[in-house]
Design a protein around this motif. Structure first.
Motif, PDB file in Angstrom:
ATOM      1  N   GLY A   1       0.830  -1.191   0.000  1.00  0.00           N
ATOM      2  CA  GLY A   1       0.000   0.000   0.000  1.00  0.00           C
ATOM      3  C   GLY A   1       0.862   1.237   0.000  1.00  0.00           C
ATOM      4  O   GLY A   1       2.071   1.172   0.217  1.00  0.00           O
ATOM      5  N   CYS A   2       0.239   2.370  -0.251  1.00  0.00           N
ATOM      6  CA  CYS A   2       0.987   3.624  -0.220  1.00  0.00           C
ATOM      7  C   CYS A   2       0.048   4.776   0.107  1.00  0.00           C
ATOM      8  O   CYS A   2      -1.176   4.673  -0.030  1.00  0.00           O
ATOM      9  N   PHE A   3       0.642   5.857   0.567  1.00  0.00           N
ATOM     10  CA  PHE A   3      -0.069   7.117   0.744  1.00  0.00           C
ATOM     11  C   PHE A   3       0.272   8.023  -0.431  1.00  0.00           C
ATOM     12  O   PHE A   3       1.396   7.995  -0.932  1.00  0.00           O
ATOM     13  N   VAL A   4      -0.689   8.821  -0.848  1.00  0.00           N
ATOM     14  CA  VAL A   4      -0.447   9.761  -1.933  1.00  0.00           C
ATOM     15  C   VAL A   4      -1.038  11.112  -1.543  1.00  0.00           C
ATOM     16  O   VAL A   4      -2.082  11.189  -0.901  1.00  0.00           O
ATOM     17  N   GLY A   5      -0.327  12.169  -1.877  1.00  0.00           N
ATOM     18  CA  GLY A   5      -0.811  13.506  -1.557  1.00  0.00           C
ATOM     19  C   GLY A   5      -0.410  14.492  -2.642  1.00  0.00           C
ATOM     20  O   GLY A   5       0.619  14.315  -3.299  1.00  0.00           O
TER      21      GLY A   5
ATOM     22  N   GLU B   1      -4.999  12.125  -9.379  1.00  0.00           N
ATOM     23  CA  GLU B   1      -5.824  11.318 -10.269  1.00  0.00           C
ATOM     24  C   GLU B   1      -5.025  10.810 -11.465  1.00  0.00           C
ATOM     25  O   GLU B   1      -5.197   9.674 -11.909  1.00  0.00           O
ATOM     26  N   ALA B   2      -4.110  11.650 -11.963  1.00  0.00           N
ATOM     27  CA  ALA B   2      -3.285  11.240 -13.103  1.00  0.00           C
ATOM     28  C   ALA B   2      -2.331  10.108 -12.730  1.00  0.00           C
ATOM     29  O   ALA B   2      -1.987   9.275 -13.576  1.00  0.00           O
ATOM     30  N   ALA B   3      -1.915  10.079 -11.479  1.00  0.00           N
ATOM     31  CA  ALA B   3      -0.961   9.058 -11.031  1.00  0.00           C
ATOM     32  C   ALA B   3      -1.636   7.774 -10.570  1.00  0.00           C
ATOM     33  O   ALA B   3      -0.986   6.733 -10.468  1.00  0.00           O
TER      34      ALA B   3
ATOM     35  N   GLU C   1      -3.644   5.514 -11.802  1.00  0.00           N
ATOM     36  CA  GLU C   1      -3.637   4.303 -12.617  1.00  0.00           C
ATOM     37  C   GLU C   1      -2.336   3.531 -12.445  1.00  0.00           C
ATOM     38  O   GLU C   1      -2.332   2.304 -12.344  1.00  0.00           O
ATOM     39  N   VAL C   2      -1.225   4.266 -12.392  1.00  0.00           N
ATOM     40  CA  VAL C   2       0.073   3.618 -12.187  1.00  0.00           C
ATOM     41  C   VAL C   2       0.162   3.041 -10.774  1.00  0.00           C
ATOM     42  O   VAL C   2       0.628   1.916 -10.573  1.00  0.00           O
ATOM     43  N   LEU C   3      -0.299   3.825  -9.806  1.00  0.00           N
ATOM     44  CA  LEU C   3      -0.242   3.356  -8.424  1.00  0.00           C
ATOM     45  C   LEU C   3      -1.063   2.092  -8.231  1.00  0.00           C
ATOM     46  O   LEU C   3      -0.651   1.172  -7.514  1.00  0.00           O
ATOM     47  N   ASP C   4      -2.234   2.040  -8.855  1.00  0.00           N
ATOM     48  CA  ASP C   4      -3.095   0.865  -8.718  1.00  0.00           C
ATOM     49  C   ASP C   4      -2.468  -0.386  -9.320  1.00  0.00           C
ATOM     50  O   ASP C   4      -2.797  -1.508  -8.928  1.00  0.00           O
TER      51      ASP C   4
ATOM     52  N   VAL D   1      -4.256   2.225  -1.967  1.00  0.00           N
ATOM     53  CA  VAL D   1      -3.792   3.591  -2.181  1.00  0.00           C
ATOM     54  C   VAL D   1      -4.643   4.521  -1.319  1.00  0.00           C
ATOM     55  O   VAL D   1      -5.862   4.587  -1.485  1.00  0.00           O
ATOM     56  N   THR D   2      -4.020   5.220  -0.394  1.00  0.00           N
ATOM     57  CA  THR D   2      -4.726   6.112   0.516  1.00  0.00           C
ATOM     58  C   THR D   2      -4.404   7.558   0.171  1.00  0.00           C
ATOM     59  O   THR D   2      -3.236   7.964   0.204  1.00  0.00           O
ATOM     60  N   ASP D   3      -5.421   8.323  -0.185  1.00  0.00           N
ATOM     61  CA  ASP D   3      -5.248   9.748  -0.481  1.00  0.00           C
ATOM     62  C   ASP D   3      -5.183  10.501   0.837  1.00  0.00           C
ATOM     63  O   ASP D   3      -6.168  10.576   1.578  1.00  0.00           O
TER      64      ASP D   3
END
Length: 220
Positions: free
Chosen positions: A11-15, A22-24, A26-29, A35-37
């Motif tokens: 898993g990862c956090f994204v900010g 949103e653009a990133a 698809e790659v993260l998934d 994936v936690t915003d």
């Protein structure tokens, strides 16, 4: 044992700005299952630091509970105790206790990686002029484990620090390295009534006769 092999285990956090996240995504998934915003720019790093602190607390709580049960079982006729998981443990802590019980001390997620993450969290706290004694204590324990040869082992190996020397030797850990680093006090300190831990650990930046030294942030 192979922590990074399964996407479901990652898993990862994204900010950041909403359109950038949103653009990133698809790659993260493709890379991780969870994936936690976390919010705006910088929030993911802060969330990761907080997560590291929680993980470290669960780790030391689990291994010290195990150490207590192990010490009582081996020093009395009590035998196996059914209440080892006394009710406060988290699912992650329960999984860690299972690894300790089964003697699973190797894996691709290592003590060295955990130390790096905890160092990042402590640096974040230091930047905010915040003292985190528990996290710093866990980091010292992890450093001790690394010194005796456990840096490439799984975090469950921290339980070995509380075990007898022969149990450590079976896993390739060598307490003479600690003696060389911290001073010649030996590992079997429970029976050393004359040991002066302040003097032994003062030069290592852990403790002196007046308490914690200024070698690490927050304990000046």
């Amino acid at each position: 044992p192979d922590a990074f092999a399964a996407r479901e285990n990652l898993g990862c956090f994204v900010g950041g700005e909403e359109d950038c996240v949103e653009a990133a995504r698809e790659v993260l998934d493709l890379l991780v299952a969870h994936v936690t915003d976390a919010g705006g720019p910088g929030s993911a790093q802060l969330a990761r630091a907080a997560y590291s602190l929680q993980a470290a607390a669960q780790l030391v709580a689990a291994v010290e509970a195990d150490a207590l049960y192990h010490a009582v079982r081996t020093s009395s006729d009590m035998g196996e105790i059914a209440g080892m998981r006394a009710g406060a443990i988290t699912p992650a802590g329960d999984a860690l206790l299972a690894a300790v019980t089964d003697g699973r001390f190797d894996g691709t997620y290592t003590v060295e990686m955990l130390m790096g993450e905890l160092t990042a969290a402590l640096t974040t706290a230091d930047d905010a002029d915040l003292i985190l004694p528990q996290a710093e204590a866990v980091q010292r324990l992890l450093e001790l484990l690394a010194i005796i040869g456990g840096s490439d082992k799984a975090p469950s190996a921290l339980s070995l620090v509380y075990r007898e020397e022969d149990a450590c030797a079976k896993e390739g850990l060598d307490w003479t390295r600690a003696e060389q680093t911290y001073g010649d006090h030996g590992h079997d300190h429970d029976h050393d009534e004359d040991a002066d831990w302040g003097d032994d650990f003062g030069d290592a930046g852990i403790m002196d006769d007046d308490g914690m030294t200024g070698a690490y942030p927050g304990f000046n």
